[in-house]
Design a protein around this motif. Structure first.
Motif, mmCIF file in Angstrom:
data_model
loop_
_atom_site.group_PDB
_atom_site.id
_atom_site.type_symbol
_atom_site.label_atom_id
_atom_site.label_comp_id
_atom_site.label_asym_id
_atom_site.label_seq_id
_atom_site.Cartn_x
_atom_site.Cartn_y
_atom_site.Cartn_z
ATOM 1 N N HIS A 263 0.834 -1.200 0.000
ATOM 2 C CA HIS A 263 0.000 0.000 0.000
ATOM 3 C C HIS A 263 0.870 1.252 0.000
ATOM 4 O O HIS A 263 0.606 2.205 -0.746
ATOM 5 C CB HIS A 263 -0.949 0.019 1.197
ATOM 6 N N LEU A 264 1.901 1.259 0.822
ATOM 7 C CA LEU A 264 2.811 2.407 0.843
ATOM 8 C C LEU A 264 3.463 2.598 -0.530
ATOM 9 O O LEU A 264 3.591 3.721 -1.016
ATOM 10 C CB LEU A 264 3.886 2.212 1.913
ATOM 11 N N GLY A 265 3.829 1.482 -1.167
ATOM 12 C CA GLY A 265 4.404 1.580 -2.498
ATOM 13 C C GLY A 265 3.433 2.174 -3.498
ATOM 14 O O GLY A 265 3.813 2.974 -4.360
ATOM 15 N N SER A 266 2.138 1.826 -3.353
ATOM 16 C CA SER A 266 1.128 2.357 -4.275
ATOM 17 C C SER A 266 0.936 3.855 -4.092
ATOM 18 O O SER A 266 0.451 4.537 -5.003
ATOM 19 C CB SER A 266 -0.205 1.633 -4.066
ATOM 20 N N LEU A 267 1.316 4.386 -2.927
ATOM 21 C CA LEU A 267 1.229 5.825 -2.664
ATOM 22 C C LEU A 267 2.460 6.574 -3.160
ATOM 23 O O LEU A 267 2.536 7.796 -3.017
ATOM 24 C CB LEU A 267 1.051 6.071 -1.166
ATOM 25 N N GLY A 268 3.408 5.845 -3.696
ATOM 26 C CA GLY A 268 4.637 6.483 -4.178
ATOM 27 C C GLY A 268 5.695 6.653 -3.110
ATOM 28 O O GLY A 268 6.664 7.405 -3.317
ATOM 29 N N VAL A 269 5.558 5.975 -1.976
ATOM 30 C CA VAL A 269 6.538 6.081 -0.900
ATOM 31 C C VAL A 269 7.811 5.348 -1.314
ATOM 32 O O VAL A 269 7.775 4.158 -1.645
ATOM 33 C CB VAL A 269 5.981 5.485 0.408
ATOM 34 N N GLY A 270 8.926 6.053 -1.291
ATOM 35 C CA GLY A 270 10.203 5.450 -1.651
ATOM 36 C C GLY A 270 10.982 4.950 -0.458
ATOM 37 O O GLY A 270 11.737 3.985 -0.552
ATOM 38 N N CYS A 271 10.804 5.620 0.701
ATOM 39 C CA CYS A 271 11.525 5.229 1.917
ATOM 40 C C CYS A 271 10.602 5.365 3.115
ATOM 41 O O CYS A 271 10.055 6.445 3.372
ATOM 42 C CB CYS A 271 12.767 6.090 2.113
ATOM 43 N N ALA A 272 10.427 4.278 3.841
ATOM 44 C CA ALA A 272 9.655 4.285 5.084
ATOM 45 C C ALA A 272 10.614 4.019 6.236
ATOM 46 O O ALA A 272 11.368 3.048 6.209
ATOM 47 C CB ALA A 272 8.561 3.222 5.052
ATOM 48 N N VAL A 273 10.596 4.894 7.230
ATOM 49 C CA VAL A 273 11.429 4.720 8.418
ATOM 50 C C VAL A 273 10.555 4.187 9.540
ATOM 51 O O VAL A 273 9.542 4.794 9.896
ATOM 52 C CB VAL A 273 12.096 6.044 8.830
ATOM 53 N N VAL A 274 10.941 3.044 10.083
ATOM 54 C CA VAL A 274 10.169 2.384 11.138
ATOM 55 C C VAL A 274 10.881 2.585 12.469
ATOM 56 O O VAL A 274 12.060 2.247 12.603
ATOM 57 C CB VAL A 274 10.000 0.883 10.839
#
Length: 247
Positions: free
Chosen positions: A169-180
């Motif tokens: 889902h994050l990828g479908s929003l165009g998110v390139g980097c997610a910091v957890v």
């Protein structure tokens, strides 16, 4: 064998170093980078909070890692325990993000099966964009309804949140980097799902004792290879960046 000695943090610009670090997102999801602080004996919290473990070097690096994120993700328990709110980047950081093609500020996201979240907290009321809330079908209906008024709620999974679906889902929003930013159980689930590409780990010069969990808890025992990408030292703390090398 290449020997990597700790570099004094005072000669490093953490914002510039993390901005130039390679984080190639897979085709269908973002690059996922964990960020944790632990004591020498592996404790991730003192009195239930990670704050007492971090010094100024850790705080600066924490801000620098957040500055490269398109989305900052945390588990519900971490949001509650750490009194989370959205980051407030400086004008210089906002300008640098825009120059890289990012939004001025990262979006916030929380993973929670119980939805035990305070809709009146800064996490929601101070957000520049409605936070993402990832939950499961088993979540309480009344909490689900309350959160829909303040957040973008995504129900992904039956009895627990499907983290692979979250990543897609994050990828479908165009998110390139997610910091957890944890907690440890969320990190463990990400590791089991083979979704953790990077771990930034601060080792604080403290012995804590107690029964605090490790930085990654609950994952199946199976060694995954990571390479040391950088190592800095600040007032006795070691600030390391590890990158996954193989699947």
């Amino acid at each position: 064998m290449r020997q990597l000695l700790p570099e004094p943090a005072e000669v490093v610009d953490p914002f510039e170093a993390h901005a130039r670090a390679a984080r190639p997102a897979p085709a269908d999801r973002p690059w996922i980078a964990g960020n944790m602080v632990t004591s020498i004996d592996g404790a991730v919290a003192v009195g239930g909070r990670s704050g007492p473990l971090g010094g100024e070097g850790d705080h600066a690096t924490f801000r620098a890692i957040r500055a490269v994120a398109d989305v900052i993700v945390a588990a519900g328990g971490t949001v509650r325990a750490e009194s989370y709110g959205p980051p407030k980047p400086s004008e210089a950081v906002r300008e640098a993000r825009v120059a890289r093609g990012q939004a001025e500020r990262p979006r916030m996201a929380v993973v929670s099966g119980s939805l035990d979240l305070d809709t009146g907290s800064a996490f929601f009321t101070e957000a520049w964009e409605p936070p993402l809330v990832y939950t499961a079908e088993s979540a309480p209906a009344d909490r689900l309804a309350a959160l829909r008024s303040v957040a973008d709620v995504q129900v992904l999974g039956a009895d627990q949140v499907d983290l692979l679906a979250v990543a897609h889902h994050l990828g479908s929003l165009g998110v390139g980097c997610a910091v957890v930013e944890g907690g440890p159980t969320l990190n463990g689930h990400l590791l089991d799902a083979e979704l953790l590409d990077e771990l930034n780990l601060t080792l604080a010069p403290l012995l804590v004792g107690g029964d605090s969990p490790r930085a990654v808890s609950g994952a199946d025992e199976h060694p995954r290879p990571f390479a040391l990408a950088h190592l800095w030292e600040a007032d006795g703390s070691l600030l390391a960046r590890y990158v996954r090398t193989a699947r």
